[in-house]
Write an enzyme that holds these catalytic residues in place. Structure first.
Site, PDB file in Angstrom:
ATOM      1  N   ALA A  16       0.703  -1.059   0.202  1.00 27.42           N
ATOM      2  CA  ALA A  16       0.016   0.142   0.063  1.00 27.42           C
ATOM      3  C   ALA A  16       0.731   1.470   0.145  1.00 27.42           C
ATOM      4  O   ALA A  16       1.937   1.862   0.165  1.00 27.42           O
ATOM      5  CB  ALA A  16      -0.804  -0.147   1.340  1.00 27.42           C
ATOM      6  N   GLY A  20      -3.064   4.781  -2.886  1.00 27.36           N
ATOM      7  CA  GLY A  20      -4.263   3.043  -2.800  1.00 27.36           C
ATOM      8  C   GLY A  20      -3.460   2.008  -2.858  1.00 27.36           C
ATOM      9  O   GLY A  20      -2.614   1.911  -2.127  1.00 27.36           O
ATOM     10  N   ASP A 125       7.068  11.238  -8.375  1.00 26.77           N
ATOM     11  CA  ASP A 125       7.218  10.282  -7.124  1.00 26.77           C
ATOM     12  C   ASP A 125       8.534   9.368  -7.385  1.00 26.77           C
ATOM     13  O   ASP A 125       8.119   8.314  -6.469  1.00 26.77           O
ATOM     14  CB  ASP A 125       6.271  10.119  -6.399  1.00 26.77           C
ATOM     15  CG  ASP A 125       6.646   9.422  -5.090  1.00 26.77           C
ATOM     16  OD1 ASP A 125       7.724   9.711  -4.090  1.00 26.77           O
ATOM     17  OD2 ASP A 125       5.602   8.885  -4.943  1.00 26.77           O
TER      18      ASP A 125
END
Length: 408
Positions: A16, A20, A125
């Site tokens: 996770a 999500g 990211d």
């Protein structure tokens, strides 16, 4: 009982993140994929999810061996999700560093960065946790998701868009995250792999962010062929950083490290050792490539074929049994049942012994004992068989043995 989400069967939870949960799943054709189900607080942000839906088609244009391609998405229901290629391996953040074959890692990351930027996608990211290492090659995951879900409501509800130490200084100061920010993240990720240390140190997020903006990165231990590129990628001014295409060109022109040359010679002359069998490796699938291991659907088909062959064998034995019973019903039926059992034991052991599967000592001993016992039983019973029954048994054994050994 497994859970279904749309046409996908969720098998197990892989992990996770801020946006999500990721599940290993099977698609409608039995192939393995990764399904990322958005957290409820993210799914509740209508504006963010709508933006993600608009970006999905762009994200699906990103392809190549070093990116986990977006295969499908369903963002209109109560549980929005994205489907990507499943990548078996470990994240760069969990493998030993410094990385041994740094040139291979740098080239793969540069290829991934170039593929994303040529498609107009900003990762936003990129960090070691989002780089999966599979058979020595890097594969970038989760590209475009952080950028598409960058909204105030999502951020305020707990999701972190980016990671301190890998976020560019202009982003930390409230600026936009463009392709130059990805270049900074690329440099920080590669610096970590080259030195085995976080380029801006550890500690509270605020302290790391301060060092990103005001201090130089720690590149001690980075090889000479790579250090200048890392410094340029980690420049505070985004205008001074190279583009993805320039990074790719500079790596192509960089001298190949000795370790990398040795690795290339080894790959060219020595076949890679076979990988040990495990469930995740068996289920792995890469779009556009032939799967090296069977899918779940292929496995089911193989078992159905095996059942069919057993049905044919059973029918042949039954016909032979009727023929034997028609001559001398009582003793012949009993003896033929025992001989049929012995035949099954011999054939099953023969298939196991001559198959291409790796030997296991315990199984081999049991097979040899089974063969010896079955042969002894046949010899003991042969004194009671009539010539007709012995001929039937020998013929049936020959046919069944050939069928099973050929089809094993």
């Amino acid at each position: 009982m497994s859970e279904h989400l749309g046409p996908y069967e969720l098998l197990s939870r892989l992990g996770a993140g801020g946006f999500g949960e990721v599940h290993l799943a099977l698609d409608a054709e039995g192939r393995t994929v990764a399904v990322k189900v958005l957290h409820p607080h993210v799914a509740a942000d209508v504006a963010a999810v709508s933006r993600l839906a608009r970006e999905v088609e762009t994200m699906r244009r990103v392809g190549g061996p070093h990116v986990a391609e977006v295969l499908d998405a369903s963002l209109a229901g109560a549980r929005p999700y994205l489907v990507t290629r499943y990548v078996q391996g470990r994240p760069l953040s969990a493998v030993p560093v410094p990385v041994e074959d740094l040139g291979r890692l740098a080239s793969g990351l540069a290829d991934a960065l170039l593929a994303m930027h040529e498609a107009g996608v900003v990762h936003r990211d990129l960090k070691p946790a989002n780089v999966m290492m599979t058979e020595g090659e890097p594969v970038v995951i989760d590209f475009g998701i952080a950028s598409a879900l960058d909204s105030l409501s999502v951020t305020a509800s707990g999701a972190v868009v980016g990671t301190p130490g890998y976020l560019a200084p202009e982003v930390l100061e409230g600026g936009a995250a463009g392709m130059a920010a990805d270049v900074f993240s690329f440099g920080a990720t590669l610096a970590y792999a080259a030195t085995g240390r976080q380029p801006y140190g550890q500690g509270p997020a605020s302290a790391v962010a301060y060092r990103v903006v005001h201090h130089e990165p720690d590149l001690d231990g980075a090889p000479e062929w790579l250090a200048p590129l890392l410094r340029d990628c980690l420049a505070t001014d985004p205008a001074l950083r190279p583009t993805a295409a320039q990074i790719r060109a500079r790596l192509d022109g960089a001298p190949v490290p000795k370790a990398r040359r040795a690795a290339r010679r080894k790959v060219a002359t020595v076949a890679p050792p076979p990988r040990e069998h495990d469930d995740l490796a068996t289920r792995e699938w890469r779009p556009g490539q032939e799967r090296r291991r069977e899918s779940v659907e292929e496995s089911r088909a193989r078992h159905r074929e095996k059942i069919r062959r057993w049905w044919l064998v059973g029918s042949a034995l039954f016909v032979s049994l009727l023929a034997a019973a028609a001559r001398e019903p009582l003793p012949e039926v009993s003896l033929f049942l025992l001989s049929a059992f012995a035949l099954v034991v011999v054939v099953d052991a023969g298939v196991a012994l001559f198959s291409r599967s790796p030997f296991r000592r315990g199984r081999m001993i049991m097979d040899l004992l089974g063969v010896a016992g079955a042969v002894g039983l046949c010899l003991a019973l042969s004194t009671f068989f009539s010539t007709f029954t012995l001929a039937l048994f020998a013929g049936t054994a020959l046919v069944v043995g050939i069928v099973f050994l050929v089809s094993a």
